[in-house]
Design an enzyme around this catalytic site. Structure first.
Site, PDB file in Angstrom:
ATOM      1  N   VAL A   8       0.977  -0.926  -0.181  1.00 19.29           N
ATOM      2  CA  VAL A   8       0.115   0.092  -0.148  1.00 19.29           C
ATOM      3  C   VAL A   8       0.871   1.452  -0.429  1.00 19.29           C
ATOM      4  O   VAL A   8       1.517   1.190   0.672  1.00 19.29           O
ATOM      5  CB  VAL A   8      -1.101   0.016   0.928  1.00 19.29           C
ATOM      6  CG1 VAL A   8      -1.486   1.419   1.293  1.00 19.29           C
ATOM      7  CG2 VAL A   8      -1.596  -1.550   1.465  1.00 19.29           C
ATOM      8  N   ASN A  22      21.443  -5.565 -13.518  1.00 18.02           N
ATOM      9  CA  ASN A  22      22.079  -6.482 -14.609  1.00 18.02           C
ATOM     10  C   ASN A  22      22.445  -5.634 -15.756  1.00 18.02           C
ATOM     11  O   ASN A  22      23.397  -4.653 -15.932  1.00 18.02           O
ATOM     12  CB  ASN A  22      20.750  -7.596 -14.925  1.00 18.02           C
ATOM     13  CG  ASN A  22      20.503  -8.423 -14.029  1.00 18.02           C
ATOM     14  OD1 ASN A  22      21.132  -8.265 -13.074  1.00 18.02           O
ATOM     15  ND2 ASN A  22      19.255  -8.670 -13.853  1.00 18.02           N
ATOM     16  N   GLY A  77      10.004   2.417   1.563  1.00 16.16           N
ATOM     17  CA  GLY A  77       9.029   3.035   2.610  1.00 16.16           C
ATOM     18  C   GLY A  77       9.926   4.113   2.682  1.00 16.16           C
ATOM     19  O   GLY A  77      12.247   4.328   2.585  1.00 16.16           O
TER      20      GLY A  77
END
Length: 633
Positions: free
Chosen positions: A296, A499, A550
């Site tokens: 979320v 990569n 976050g």
């Protein structure tokens, strides 16, 4: 007498020489003083400063800096796993000088409940890949790029691409030889028939025994693209040299990337990407029942500065942590009751389970029993702070639907024991967005293989929220096919610099996405490093959003701090432009060649009255069959 005369003549000659030296000294002193006075009048600088300015002027005519050495090093990422660091040394004014360094992020995901055998295999593969990458950088690439100008990014990436293709062909040749040896060995050992089943051979089911079969046929999952051992060296070298070029040119990396994208035309204004800040990580393992939501995320409104938006997200995060405290430490607040989607108190299931720990994504981890729980939690936290979702903050949901598919049943397991077909998933999302219109982005709502359902959901919800593909865009090398994008129909994609990705690849791909009116999101992988170059890439490429995780853990917060610093710099220079976001009305895609999917569009529904959207979105109410550019402000 003669001796005395010669002595007098010598004295007179010496006296004339002394007088001449005195005159020359006096004349030279006056000339020097006049020169210094004139220079001081023209250039009001101290002599030392003047000489520095002259040195800088003449240095423009000196030989341009060239790469003299690349250094690869094995370092640790944000979760303590090995990764690659690349340092660039250049010859500047005949001296070797370290210019910059970058640390690469890994492609590998962190599973929620990994098996010990799988973890050991992943760690061994990762170690081998990093060791190989370090070897490539210190040997082959170091020799290849010696005496090359770091400012020639196109040539650098071309050489890297050729080197990588060569390594891929070598790997295929080795695999082919191994298969031939294995086949020859199998032929020698299987001269006599054996009743033992060979590995991978399916055993015949006993009569009367029920065999589990798929309830319906679904498109199989695309084969997982193998990652070449050492490929980190390609992306790491490309980005490190780009950063070195920016440093040598005395400009920030984001401006250097913007110049590369726009053919050296300096943009007059630049827009910061809006952050998708992950607040909750809804774990999908027991005892949690909800599987449909993985993340979320909060998206601040564009009328706020980035600094104001981050501060508002932090306030909401603190309130959510308070709400998730174990019972007894805090009183249970009343649930949200807003104009947009009313939430009613449902007792024990009203709020998710208590906070357990911090995720590797830098957010809170909690388990939920149903789809509405995390959304009601966000509403409650915002209402307690006097904020309203849909006006003061928006939500985005990462569904990660590719992790939910039960290939035996041919359905998605959205809750423990609850399965939905791809067609039913579209109905669930339509109902969800209608009930909670403050959700403006869905990431991976379906598997990339369900192209027909991607088309359906785009036609149904494309004018109300962003429908983002992340899993489909993991490997950038597969996205570019004949000037088109090889992904399902969607609003945009999440690109990750991992990569063998090169800077030129990102520039080319974002140019294609811009040309097809689709948004670009620069995303941070699970195994993130402390390097903040991703933020400069997002700003320079003009990404609409940036997905960094976050507001906890140093490797995440470092990037938010870099984004704040860029905002301050652009505002100071007067080149910061406010974002202007528009949803994509897929009804406008009238020509098949403009669509991103090879699946034909579904039949047009019966004309219906336009649905009302929240005032904060400022969506013009137009008939469903007419084009609509819905602007998010």
């Amino acid at each position: 007498m003669e001796a005395g005369g010669r002595r007098q003549q010598e004295e007179r000659r010496r006296l004339r020489e002394l007088r001449q030296e005195a005159v020359e000294y006096y004349r030279g002193h006056r000339v020097q003083q006049r020169v210094e006075d004139a220079l001081n009048a023209l250039f009001p600088l101290r002599p030392a400063d003047l000489y520095g300015e002259l040195a800088n002027y003449f240095s423009k005519f000196s030989k341009a800096p060239v790469i003299c050495r690349l250094v690869g090093r094995k370092v640790l990422d944000g979760v303590g796993q090995p990764t690659l660091e690349v340092e660039v040394y250049c010859t500047v004014k005949n001296y070797e000088k370290k210019i910059c360094s970058i640390v690469m992020s890994s492609h590998s995901q962190i599973p929620e409940n990994p098996l010990s055998e799988t973890t050991e295999a992943d760690e061994k593969e990762r170690n081998d890949s990093v060791n190989t990458a370090v070897e490539w950088v210190n040997e082959s690439l170091n020799t290849m790029f010696k005496n090359l100008k770091p400012t020639d990014q196109c040539e650098v990436d071309k050489m890297l691409g050729e080197y990588f293709s060569k390594k891929v062909e070598e790997k295929k040749e080795i695999q082919k030889q191994q298969e031939e040896v294995a086949e020859a060995t199998l032929t020698l050992t299987s001269c006599t028939p054996s009743a033992t089943a060979l590995p991978g051979e399916k055993k015949t089911a006993k009569p009367g025994k029920k065999v589990a079969v798929a309830e319906r046929r679904i498109p199989p999952a695309e084969p997982w693209e193998s990652v070449l051992c050492g490929s980190l060296a390609i992306g790491g070298t490309s980005l490190a040299i780009a950063k070195a070029a920016a440093t040598i040119s005395h400009i920030p990396l984001y401006l250097h990337i913007a110049l590369l994208k726009h053919d050296q035309d300096s943009p007059k204004e630049m827009t910061l990407p809006l952050p998708m800040v992950t607040l909750l990580n809804c774990e999908k393992i027991l005892p949690a029942k909800l599987k449909l939501v993985k993340e979320v995320m909060l998206i601040p409104p564009v009328q706020l500065s980035l600094k104001q938006g981050i501060e508002r997200v932090l306030d909401i995060q603190k309130e959510v942590m308070r709400l998730l405290e174990p019972p007894g430490k805090t009183t249970s607040p009343q649930l949200a009751d807003s104009k947009k989607g009313r939430a009613h108190n449902t007792g024990k299931k009203a709020l998710p389970q208590a906070l357990k720990r911090i995720s590797h994504l830098g957010c809170l981890i909690t388990g939920c029993d149903n789809l509405e729980q995390p959304l009601l939690l966000m509403q409650t936290a915002c209402n307690n702070l006097g904020l309203e979702l849909g006006t003061d903050m928006y939500l985005a949901i990462n569904c990660a639907a590719h992790e939910l598919m039960d290939y035996v049943k041919g359905k998605y397991e959205i809750l423990t024991g609850t399965f939905k077909s791809p067609e039913e998933m579209v109905d669930i999302y339509v109902e969800l967005i209608n009930k909670f219109p403050f959700i403006i982005a869905l990431i991976d709502p379906l598997r990339k293989e369900d192209r027909q359902q991607w088309s359906n959901i785009c036609y149904a919800l494309g004018s109300k929220c962003y429908l983002i593909a992340e899993d489909a865009a993991t490997y950038i090398s597969k996205l570019k096919i004949d000037q088109n994008i090889n992904i399902p129909m969607c609003s945009g994609v999440v690109l990750k610099y991992i990569n063998q990705t090169k800077v030129s690849d990102l520039i080319e791909l974002t140019g294609l996405l811009d040309g097809q009116r689709h948004i670009t999101i620069l995303g941070s992988p699970d195994r993130e490093s402390s390097d903040d170059s991703l933020v400069d890439l997002a700003v320079g490429l003009g990404a609409r959003f940036i997905k960094l995780g976050g507001l906890s853990r140093g490797e995440r917060v470092t990037k938010y701090n870099r984004l704040l610093a860029i905002e301050e710099e652009l505002a100071k220079n007067g080149t910061l432009r406010e974002a202007n976001l528009k949803f994509i009305a897929f009804a406008e895609e009238s020509q098949p060649e403009k669509q991103l999917s090879d699946v034909p569009p579904p039949p047009k529904p019966e004309p219906s009255p336009p649905q009302l959207c929240p005032p904060a979105l400022q969506v013009r109410s137009l008939p469903a069959q007419l084009p609509a550019n819905n602007t998010l402000t």
